[in-house]
Design a protein around this motif. Structure first.
Motif, PDB file in Angstrom:
ATOM      1  N   ALA A  36     -42.611   1.065  -2.850  1.00 10.54           N
ATOM      2  CA  ALA A  36     -41.935   0.163  -3.849  1.00 10.54           C
ATOM      3  C   ALA A  36     -42.481   0.717  -5.280  1.00 10.54           C
ATOM      4  CB  ALA A  36     -41.976  -1.246  -3.659  1.00 10.54           C
ATOM      5  N   LEU A  37     -43.792   0.868  -5.448  1.00 14.75           N
ATOM      6  CA  LEU A  37     -44.278   1.428  -6.360  1.00 14.75           C
ATOM      7  C   LEU A  37     -43.827   3.082  -6.880  1.00 14.75           C
ATOM      8  CD1 LEU A  37     -48.228   0.366  -5.735  1.00 14.75           C
ATOM      9  CD2 LEU A  37     -46.624  -0.482  -7.387  1.00 14.75           C
ATOM     10  N   ALA A  38     -43.680   3.941  -5.769  1.00 19.35           N
ATOM     11  CA  ALA A  38     -43.273   5.220  -6.028  1.00 19.35           C
ATOM     12  C   ALA A  38     -41.775   5.015  -6.275  1.00 19.35           C
ATOM     13  CB  ALA A  38     -43.467   5.764  -4.603  1.00 19.35           C
ATOM     14  N   THR A  39     -40.922   4.023  -5.855  1.00 20.05           N
ATOM     15  CA  THR A  39     -39.530   3.742  -6.232  1.00 20.05           C
ATOM     16  C   THR A  39     -39.433   3.675  -7.739  1.00 20.05           C
ATOM     17  OG1 THR A  39     -38.984   3.249  -4.077  1.00 20.05           O
ATOM     18  CG2 THR A  39     -37.346   2.699  -5.899  1.00 20.05           C
ATOM     19  N   ALA A  40     -40.338   2.647  -8.282  1.00 14.91           N
ATOM     20  CA  ALA A  40     -40.576   2.309  -9.562  1.00 14.91           C
ATOM     21  C   ALA A  40     -40.832   3.480 -10.401  1.00 14.91           C
ATOM     22  CB  ALA A  40     -41.433   1.096  -9.975  1.00 14.91           C
ATOM     23  N   TRP A  41     -41.746   4.295 -10.163  1.00 11.65           N
ATOM     24  CA  TRP A  41     -42.130   5.599 -10.729  1.00 11.65           C
ATOM     25  C   TRP A  41     -40.943   6.370 -11.019  1.00 11.65           C
ATOM     26  CZ3 TRP A  41     -46.567   9.220  -7.923  1.00 11.65           C
ATOM     27  CH2 TRP A  41     -46.482  10.161  -8.950  1.00 11.65           C
ATOM     28  N   VAL A  42     -40.584   6.630  -9.983  1.00 13.11           N
ATOM     29  CA  VAL A  42     -39.239   7.473  -9.944  1.00 13.11           C
ATOM     30  C   VAL A  42     -37.921   6.728 -10.929  1.00 13.11           C
ATOM     31  CG1 VAL A  42     -37.158   8.500  -8.559  1.00 13.11           C
ATOM     32  CG2 VAL A  42     -39.429   8.512  -7.667  1.00 13.11           C
ATOM     33  N   ALA A  43     -38.052   5.463 -10.996  1.00 17.48           N
ATOM     34  CA  ALA A  43     -36.855   4.825 -11.943  1.00 17.48           C
ATOM     35  C   ALA A  43     -37.368   5.118 -13.287  1.00 17.48           C
ATOM     36  CB  ALA A  43     -36.738   3.352 -11.595  1.00 17.48           C
ATOM     37  N   CYS A  44     -38.804   5.144 -13.414  1.00 16.15           N
ATOM     38  CA  CYS A  44     -39.296   5.216 -14.939  1.00 16.15           C
ATOM     39  C   CYS A  44     -38.926   6.745 -15.244  1.00 16.15           C
ATOM     40  CB  CYS A  44     -40.836   4.820 -15.091  1.00 16.15           C
ATOM     41  SG  CYS A  44     -40.917   3.099 -14.921  1.00 16.15           S
ATOM     42  N   ASN A  45     -39.105   7.608 -14.457  1.00 12.39           N
ATOM     43  CA  ASN A  45     -38.800   9.041 -14.891  1.00 12.39           C
ATOM     44  C   ASN A  45     -37.382   9.241 -15.045  1.00 12.39           C
ATOM     45  OD1 ASN A  45     -41.234  10.401 -14.323  1.00 12.39           O
ATOM     46  ND2 ASN A  45     -40.740  10.878 -12.061  1.00 12.39           N
ATOM     47  N   GLY A  46     -36.483   8.322 -14.376  1.00 10.33           N
ATOM     48  CA  GLY A  46     -35.155   8.639 -14.894  1.00 10.33           C
ATOM     49  C   GLY A  46     -34.669   7.934 -16.148  1.00 10.33           C
ATOM     50  N   ALA A  47     -35.691   6.786 -16.541  1.00 11.26           N
ATOM     51  CA  ALA A  47     -35.393   6.096 -17.742  1.00 11.26           C
ATOM     52  C   ALA A  47     -35.722   7.093 -19.015  1.00 11.26           C
ATOM     53  CB  ALA A  47     -36.302   4.830 -17.779  1.00 11.26           C
ATOM     54  N   TRP A  48     -36.971   7.646 -18.871  1.00  8.74           N
ATOM     55  CA  TRP A  48     -37.436   8.488 -19.962  1.00  8.74           C
ATOM     56  C   TRP A  48     -36.294   9.907 -20.143  1.00  8.74           C
ATOM     57  CZ3 TRP A  48     -38.514  13.584 -18.968  1.00  8.74           C
ATOM     58  CH2 TRP A  48     -39.179  14.032 -17.786  1.00  8.74           C
ATOM     59  N   GLN A  49     -35.882  10.252 -18.968  1.00 16.95           N
ATOM     60  CA  GLN A  49     -34.864  11.503 -18.835  1.00 16.95           C
ATOM     61  C   GLN A  49     -33.540  11.011 -19.835  1.00 16.95           C
ATOM     62  OE1 GLN A  49     -34.182  12.620 -14.933  1.00 16.95           O
ATOM     63  NE2 GLN A  49     -36.320  12.653 -14.562  1.00 16.95           N
ATOM     64  N   ARG A  50     -33.321   9.739 -19.562  1.00 19.40           N
ATOM     65  CA  ARG A  50     -31.809   9.088 -20.067  1.00 19.40           C
ATOM     66  C   ARG A  50     -32.217   9.118 -21.494  1.00 19.40           C
ATOM     67  NH1 ARG A  50     -31.348   6.450 -15.196  1.00 19.40           N
ATOM     68  NH2 ARG A  50     -32.705   4.864 -16.167  1.00 19.40           N
ATOM     69  N   LEU A  51     -33.391   8.745 -21.956  1.00 20.78           N
ATOM     70  CA  LEU A  51     -33.666   8.341 -23.404  1.00 20.78           C
ATOM     71  C   LEU A  51     -34.032   9.606 -24.277  1.00 20.78           C
ATOM     72  CD1 LEU A  51     -36.200   5.400 -23.041  1.00 20.78           C
ATOM     73  CD2 LEU A  51     -34.092   5.322 -24.096  1.00 20.78           C
ATOM     74  N   THR A  52     -34.267  10.781 -23.523  1.00 22.79           N
ATOM     75  CA  THR A  52     -34.869  11.821 -24.318  1.00 22.79           C
ATOM     76  C   THR A  52     -33.925  13.100 -24.136  1.00 22.79           C
ATOM     77  OG1 THR A  52     -36.256  12.701 -22.749  1.00 22.79           O
ATOM     78  CG2 THR A  52     -37.146  11.051 -24.296  1.00 22.79           C
ATOM     79  N   GLN A  53     -32.849  12.955 -22.993  1.00 19.61           N
ATOM     80  CA  GLN A  53     -32.411  14.288 -22.934  1.00 19.61           C
ATOM     81  C   GLN A  53     -30.890  14.156 -22.858  1.00 19.61           C
ATOM     82  OE1 GLN A  53     -33.857  16.347 -19.240  1.00 19.61           O
ATOM     83  NE2 GLN A  53     -35.843  15.737 -19.887  1.00 19.61           N
ATOM     84  N   PRO A  54     -30.296  15.353 -23.304  1.00 18.34           N
ATOM     85  CA  PRO A  54     -28.540  15.314 -23.554  1.00 18.34           C
ATOM     86  C   PRO A  54     -28.016  15.992 -22.450  1.00 18.34           C
ATOM     87  CG  PRO A  54     -29.566  17.275 -24.804  1.00 18.34           C
ATOM     88  CD  PRO A  54     -30.819  16.434 -24.098  1.00 18.34           C
ATOM     89  N   THR A  55     -28.589  16.307 -21.317  1.00 16.58           N
ATOM     90  CA  THR A  55     -27.984  16.904 -20.079  1.00 16.58           C
ATOM     91  C   THR A  55     -26.922  15.939 -19.358  1.00 16.58           C
ATOM     92  OG1 THR A  55     -30.331  17.683 -19.340  1.00 16.58           O
ATOM     93  CG2 THR A  55     -28.499  17.544 -17.769  1.00 16.58           C
ATOM     94  N   ARG A  56     -25.864  16.874 -19.455  1.00 16.92           N
ATOM     95  CA  ARG A  56     -24.700  16.257 -18.555  1.00 16.92           C
ATOM     96  C   ARG A  56     -24.703  16.198 -17.146  1.00 16.92           C
ATOM     97  NH1 ARG A  56     -22.258  19.866 -21.792  1.00 16.92           N
ATOM     98  NH2 ARG A  56     -21.317  20.933 -19.831  1.00 16.92           N
ATOM     99  N   TRP A  57     -24.800  15.005 -16.535  1.00 20.64           N
ATOM    100  CA  TRP A  57     -25.065  14.924 -15.077  1.00 20.64           C
ATOM    101  C   TRP A  57     -23.558  14.603 -14.255  1.00 20.64           C
ATOM    102  CZ3 TRP A  57     -29.574  14.501 -12.315  1.00 20.64           C
ATOM    103  CH2 TRP A  57     -30.891  14.707 -13.076  1.00 20.64           C
ATOM    104  N   ASP A  58     -23.280  15.672 -13.405  1.00 25.93           N
ATOM    105  CA  ASP A  58     -21.981  15.632 -12.640  1.00 25.93           C
ATOM    106  C   ASP A  58     -22.429  15.408 -11.352  1.00 25.93           C
ATOM    107  OD1 ASP A  58     -19.724  16.110 -11.353  1.00 25.93           O
ATOM    108  OD2 ASP A  58     -19.309  18.181 -12.226  1.00 25.93           O
TER     109      ASP A  58
END
Length: 311
Positions: A36-58
């Motif tokens: 569960a801790l690791a899942t939250a860690w990964v979710a936070c990685n996704g959060a900073w990616q969405r906040l800082t990156q313009p990458t289009r995800w398909d």
């Protein structure tokens, strides 16, 4: 880095309990907390990616997966970025991904301890000359895989493997004389050993394909937001029941069947990658269906030698 340090600190506290009390009842309580801790860690990685990156995800095909099952996950390997991509796409859709890692990665500061705490299996890589001198070395990875899979059987787990064993580069492709246009030759050993050890515990195979239409990025380029587009295709497939519990290292007929099956998957994957790299409209955000390719036909039409017969 801050995200890693915060979650790793919490992981290490819980892992110390598991280290001091290495009993199955304790593991059944601690391992879900660690995951569960690791899942939250990964979710936070996704959060900073969405906040800082313009990458289009398909992304297509990740819908309908279960978070309470056991999965064997395969993917092509282009870059260190692949790990973050898979974690973001599959996080909370399936159980936490557990990767097969090279033994040397255990000594990476902070991350090595985190991988150990989460029971990531560490495998030693032996060259052909070393195996020829000491065939018993083949048993080391088999034993390490067996022990890791015993732990995985306690709680729902996704066992992740990059069958190519290393990141794709043109030089490696040429050196291998790979029969695939955009992939290295897959190595069957870790996959087969996982199936040997866990048998019908796996609910399904998840076949993931990652494509970077504008070119394979470095990890630093990804962190800097210089990846215009990432394409991911996911498909859930049944695992042939005859592979459960078979002895890959001793049964030659089973080993050949397994290689043919893996070559078929890889032939289809190669065609999927080619479909995005060859057509300009795929690189502009259009999301075509994966091509209707017969894996066996795709492999038989390729030039080159068969998959090496080794773990």
């Amino acid at each position: 880095m801050l995200n890693c340090l915060v979650w790793c600190t919490l992981l290490f506290v819980c892992a110390s309990v598991k280290l001091l009390l290495p009993f199955a009842p304790v593991r059944r309580r601690i391992d879900p907390l660690l995951n569960a801790l690791a899942t939250a860690w990964v979710a936070c990685n996704g959060a900073w990616q969405r906040l800082t990156q313009p990458t289009r995800w398909d992304v297509q095909g990740a819908e309908g997966l279960r978070g309470d099952g056991w999965y064997l996950v395969l993917c092509n390997h282009r870059s260190w970025v692949d790990i973050l991509v898979l974690q973001r796409v599959l996080n909370r859709r399936i159980p936490l991904l557990k990767f097969f890692l090279k033994q040397q990665l255990l000594y990476v500061p902070v991350m090595g301890l985190a991988w150990w705490a989460l029971d990531f299996p560490f495998l030693r890589r032996h060259g052909k000359s070393a195996l020829a001198k000491n065939p018993a070395l083949r048993l080391q990875d088999r034993e390490a895989t067996r022990k890791a899979c015993e732990k995985f059987a306690l709680v729902p787990t996704s066992v992740m493997s990059f069958p190519e064993g290393t990141r794709f580069t043109p030089a490696k492709h040429d050196s291998q004389r790979s029969p695939y246009r955009h992939l290295l030759k897959p190595k069957a050993g870790a996959l087969a050993l996982s199936l040997d050890a866990m048998g019908d515990r796996f609910d399904a195979l998840i076949d993931a394909t990652i494509v970077y239409p504008q070119g394979t990025p470095t990890f630093w380029a990804f962190l800097c937001g210089r990846v215009p587009q990432i394409v991911v295709r996911v498909q859930e497939l049944p695992i042939p029941p005859e592979f459960f519990g078979a002895d890959y290292t001793q049964d030659t007929a089973h080993r050949r069947r397994f290689h043919r099956w893996l070559e078929g998957l890889w032939g289809h994957k190669d065609a999927v990658v080619a479909s995005f790299l060859q057509h300009p409209d795929h690189a502009t955000g259009v999301s075509p269906e994966p091509p209707d390719v017969d894996p066996a036909a795709a492999v038989s039409s390729m030039k080159g030698q068969p998959l090496e017969d080794r773990p």
